[in-house]
Design a protein around this motif. Structure first.
Motif, PDB file in Angstrom:
ATOM      1  N   GLY A  65       1.018  -1.225   0.021  1.00 55.52           N
ATOM      2  CA  GLY A  65       0.111  -0.091   0.137  1.00 55.52           C
ATOM      3  C   GLY A  65       0.629   1.201  -0.113  1.00 55.52           C
ATOM      4  N   LEU A  66       2.104   1.185   0.134  1.00 49.13           N
ATOM      5  CA  LEU A  66       3.056   2.269  -0.073  1.00 49.13           C
ATOM      6  C   LEU A  66       2.983   3.318  -0.852  1.00 49.13           C
ATOM      7  CD1 LEU A  66       6.350   1.320   1.727  1.00 49.13           C
ATOM      8  CD2 LEU A  66       4.308   2.553   2.870  1.00 49.13           C
ATOM      9  N   PRO A  67       2.695   4.580  -0.885  1.00 51.49           N
ATOM     10  CA  PRO A  67       2.519   5.285  -2.313  1.00 51.49           C
ATOM     11  C   PRO A  67       3.890   5.551  -2.778  1.00 51.49           C
ATOM     12  CG  PRO A  67       2.224   6.717  -0.299  1.00 51.49           C
ATOM     13  CD  PRO A  67       2.650   5.359   0.312  1.00 51.49           C
ATOM     14  N   ALA A  68       4.735   4.529  -3.357  1.00 50.51           N
ATOM     15  CA  ALA A  68       5.935   4.735  -3.879  1.00 50.51           C
ATOM     16  C   ALA A  68       6.427   3.641  -4.612  1.00 50.51           C
ATOM     17  CB  ALA A  68       6.913   4.670  -2.501  1.00 50.51           C
ATOM     18  N   ASP A 120      -6.187   5.816  -8.311  1.00 48.14           N
ATOM     19  CA  ASP A 120      -7.170   5.103  -8.340  1.00 48.14           C
ATOM     20  C   ASP A 120      -7.000   3.745  -8.149  1.00 48.14           C
ATOM     21  OD1 ASP A 120      -6.040   5.129 -10.793  1.00 48.14           O
ATOM     22  OD2 ASP A 120      -7.648   5.534 -11.922  1.00 48.14           O
ATOM     23  N   ARG A 121      -6.025   3.365  -8.142  1.00 47.02           N
ATOM     24  CA  ARG A 121      -5.663   1.883  -8.032  1.00 47.02           C
ATOM     25  C   ARG A 121      -5.474   1.152  -6.443  1.00 47.02           C
ATOM     26  NH1 ARG A 121      -0.969   0.879 -11.624  1.00 47.02           N
ATOM     27  NH2 ARG A 121      -1.705   1.362 -13.746  1.00 47.02           N
ATOM     28  N   GLU A 122      -5.275   2.622  -5.600  1.00 48.62           N
ATOM     29  CA  GLU A 122      -5.020   2.130  -4.270  1.00 48.62           C
ATOM     30  C   GLU A 122      -6.287   1.664  -3.581  1.00 48.62           C
ATOM     31  OE1 GLU A 122      -3.620   5.737  -1.832  1.00 48.62           O
ATOM     32  OE2 GLU A 122      -2.043   5.853  -3.277  1.00 48.62           O
ATOM     33  N   GLY A 123      -7.512   1.567  -4.035  1.00 45.06           N
ATOM     34  CA  GLY A 123      -8.815   0.913  -3.425  1.00 45.06           C
ATOM     35  C   GLY A 123      -8.464  -0.498  -3.742  1.00 45.06           C
ATOM     36  N   ASP A 124      -8.218  -0.851  -5.184  1.00 46.63           N
ATOM     37  CA  ASP A 124      -7.924  -2.007  -5.649  1.00 46.63           C
ATOM     38  C   ASP A 124      -7.022  -2.875  -4.756  1.00 46.63           C
ATOM     39  OD1 ASP A 124     -10.051  -1.684  -7.427  1.00 46.63           O
ATOM     40  OD2 ASP A 124      -8.426  -1.784  -9.340  1.00 46.63           O
ATOM     41  N   GLN A 173      -5.967  -2.375  -1.973  1.00 45.66           N
ATOM     42  CA  GLN A 173      -6.504  -2.616  -0.501  1.00 45.66           C
ATOM     43  C   GLN A 173      -7.404  -4.068  -0.459  1.00 45.66           C
ATOM     44  OE1 GLN A 173      -6.147  -1.158   2.445  1.00 45.66           O
ATOM     45  NE2 GLN A 173      -8.247  -1.654   3.517  1.00 45.66           N
ATOM     46  N   ALA A 174      -8.121  -4.088  -1.549  1.00 43.21           N
ATOM     47  CA  ALA A 174      -8.968  -5.065  -1.653  1.00 43.21           C
ATOM     48  C   ALA A 174      -8.095  -6.435  -2.099  1.00 43.21           C
ATOM     49  CB  ALA A 174      -9.768  -4.949  -2.786  1.00 43.21           C
ATOM     50  N   ASP A 175      -6.944  -6.314  -2.696  1.00 42.95           N
ATOM     51  CA  ASP A 175      -6.168  -7.303  -3.162  1.00 42.95           C
ATOM     52  C   ASP A 175      -5.508  -7.945  -1.880  1.00 42.95           C
ATOM     53  OD1 ASP A 175      -6.931  -6.850  -5.851  1.00 42.95           O
ATOM     54  OD2 ASP A 175      -4.978  -6.332  -6.399  1.00 42.95           O
ATOM     55  N   ARG A 176      -5.097  -7.095  -1.180  1.00 45.63           N
ATOM     56  CA  ARG A 176      -4.183  -7.412   0.212  1.00 45.63           C
ATOM     57  C   ARG A 176      -5.263  -8.103   1.189  1.00 45.63           C
ATOM     58  NH1 ARG A 176      -2.248  -2.389  -0.694  1.00 45.63           N
ATOM     59  NH2 ARG A 176      -3.513  -1.475   1.009  1.00 45.63           N
ATOM     60  N   ASN A 192     -16.992  -7.783   1.096  1.00 45.69           N
ATOM     61  CA  ASN A 192     -17.620  -7.105   2.069  1.00 45.69           C
ATOM     62  C   ASN A 192     -17.076  -6.084   3.119  1.00 45.69           C
ATOM     63  OD1 ASN A 192     -20.082  -8.688   1.699  1.00 45.69           O
ATOM     64  ND2 ASN A 192     -19.909  -9.941   3.149  1.00 45.69           N
ATOM     65  N   ILE A 193     -15.576  -6.431   3.348  1.00 41.99           N
ATOM     66  CA  ILE A 193     -14.717  -5.718   4.129  1.00 41.99           C
ATOM     67  C   ILE A 193     -14.444  -4.420   3.067  1.00 41.99           C
ATOM     68  CG2 ILE A 193     -12.535  -5.243   5.152  1.00 41.99           C
ATOM     69  CD1 ILE A 193     -12.898  -8.631   5.721  1.00 41.99           C
ATOM     70  N   THR A 194     -13.982  -4.640   2.062  1.00 42.19           N
ATOM     71  CA  THR A 194     -13.479  -3.214   1.339  1.00 42.19           C
ATOM     72  C   THR A 194     -14.388  -2.524   0.341  1.00 42.19           C
ATOM     73  OG1 THR A 194     -12.836  -4.657  -0.575  1.00 42.19           O
ATOM     74  CG2 THR A 194     -11.093  -4.525   1.207  1.00 42.19           C
ATOM     75  N   GLY A 195     -15.711  -3.267   0.040  1.00 43.90           N
ATOM     76  CA  GLY A 195     -16.600  -2.629  -0.693  1.00 43.90           C
ATOM     77  C   GLY A 195     -16.311  -2.900  -2.213  1.00 43.90           C
ATOM     78  N   ALA A 196     -15.429  -3.646  -2.669  1.00 42.57           N
ATOM     79  CA  ALA A 196     -14.928  -3.836  -4.023  1.00 42.57           C
ATOM     80  C   ALA A 196     -15.949  -5.034  -4.533  1.00 42.57           C
ATOM     81  CB  ALA A 196     -13.524  -4.520  -4.140  1.00 42.57           C
TER      82      ALA A 196
END
Ligand code: SAM
Length: 282
Positions: free
Chosen positions: A153-156, A230-234, A236-239, A260-264
């Motif tokens: 999830g790090l923005p780098a 816009d991929r950060e949500g994805d 999170q769901a992937d993790r 259910n947890i992430t809304g994806a």
């Protein structure tokens, strides 16, 4: 060179021509060179006609070798430290010696030069504002995936070193833990005859590595681009999905819970779960 100093000298990562004029001057002028491997470094020193005396300082003798180095400085002799390749202290020994020398009040002088991570980054063409130098991931699969999970999830952008016999497995783990649409740059054998630098989506990296038998040979730097906004949500769901699968949940249940947890979207996660499961089992 009046006051006694420890010089940290970067040396080539392959091409012997990649050494600075200042590095050569220092290696000639000092009384001692502390080498990670004296036999390995002899080739470089012989190439430049440098006859300075050497002693070994590596990860298995760093404590005793640092004591020896300190004796030389205390007796008024200059010392340079080099590693097998590139910049000492970067995934290489040197940190302990530098800390001891600095604590004793002697100046430590960096003589900058080659470094595999920086060389790969400079030729990657990636435009991320930040990158994190990770170096080597753990050798054990579970620990490696856990670390990748934490980095996901790090923005780098992420910069890794990897050995040839683990590179394919590591890339598979990256596919399973990071967003597979992130880009990867694989920089192989930098500055050497068979240098190759390839950039592609993470999902295509294993195919590229498997295309011919030479592609998993030599030394590698792997760089994975950062997650886009816009991929950060994805990501999170992937993790979450990946963690649930690693805990042993069946594909369908893991996809439902992650949704259910992430809304994806549940269907998207179900497809991804099948891909992850395949990567985990390969
Ligand atoms: N201190 C070195 C530096 O400054 O880059 C790194 C030393 S680390 C023990 C060795 C790792 O660096 C290799 O396993 C590989 O991942 C990377 N590396 C070193 N030389 C390289 C090269 N010529 N091409 C690609 N990667 C290289």
């Amino acid at each position: 060179m009046a006051a006694m100093k420890l010089f940290i000298v970067a040396t080539p990562i392959g091409n012997l021509g990649d050494i600075t004029v200042r590095a050569l001057e220092i290696l000639r002028a000092v009384d001692w060179i502390a080498c990670e491997d004296t036999r390995h470094s002899r080739r470089l020193l012989d190439h430049y006609g440098i006859q300075t005396a050497c002693f070994a300082l590596h990860e298995h003798n760093e404590r005793e070798a640092t004591a020896r180095l300190m004796t030389y400085l205390t007796c008024g002799q200059q010392v340079a430290l080099i590693s097998d390749a590139g910049t000492p202290g970067i995934s290489d020994p040197g940190a302990r010696a530098v800390a001891v020398v600095r604590a004793a009040g002697f100046p430590v002088v960096p003589i900058p030069g080659p470094n595999a991570a920086m060389a790969a980054w400079s030729a990657s063409g990636l435009s991320d504002e930040r990158f994190l130098f990770v170096g080597f991931l753990p050798a054990k699969a579970v620990a490696r995936r856990k670390e990748l999970d934490q980095l996901a999830g790090l923005p780098a952008a992420l910069v890794f070193y990897e050995s040839p016999h683990r590179v394919a497995q590591t890339v598979l783990d990256m596919v399973a833990t990071l967003d597979a649409s992130r880009e990867i740059v694989m920089a192989r054998e930098l500055t050497k005859c068979f240098e190759e630098i390839v950039r592609c989506p993470l999902s295509q990296a294993v195919d590229w590595l498997s295309e011919n038998e030479h592609r998993q040979r030599g030394e590698f730097v792997l760089i994975v681009s950062g997650p886009t906004q816009d991929r950060e949500g994805d990501g999170q769901a992937d993790r979450v999905l990946n963690l649930l699968l690693e805990e042993g949940l069946p594909v369908k249940q893991a996809a439902k819970l992650a949704a259910n947890i992430t809304g994806a979207a549940k269907n998207d996660l179900y497809q991804k779960a099948l891909e992850f499961k395949h990567a985990i089992n390969t």
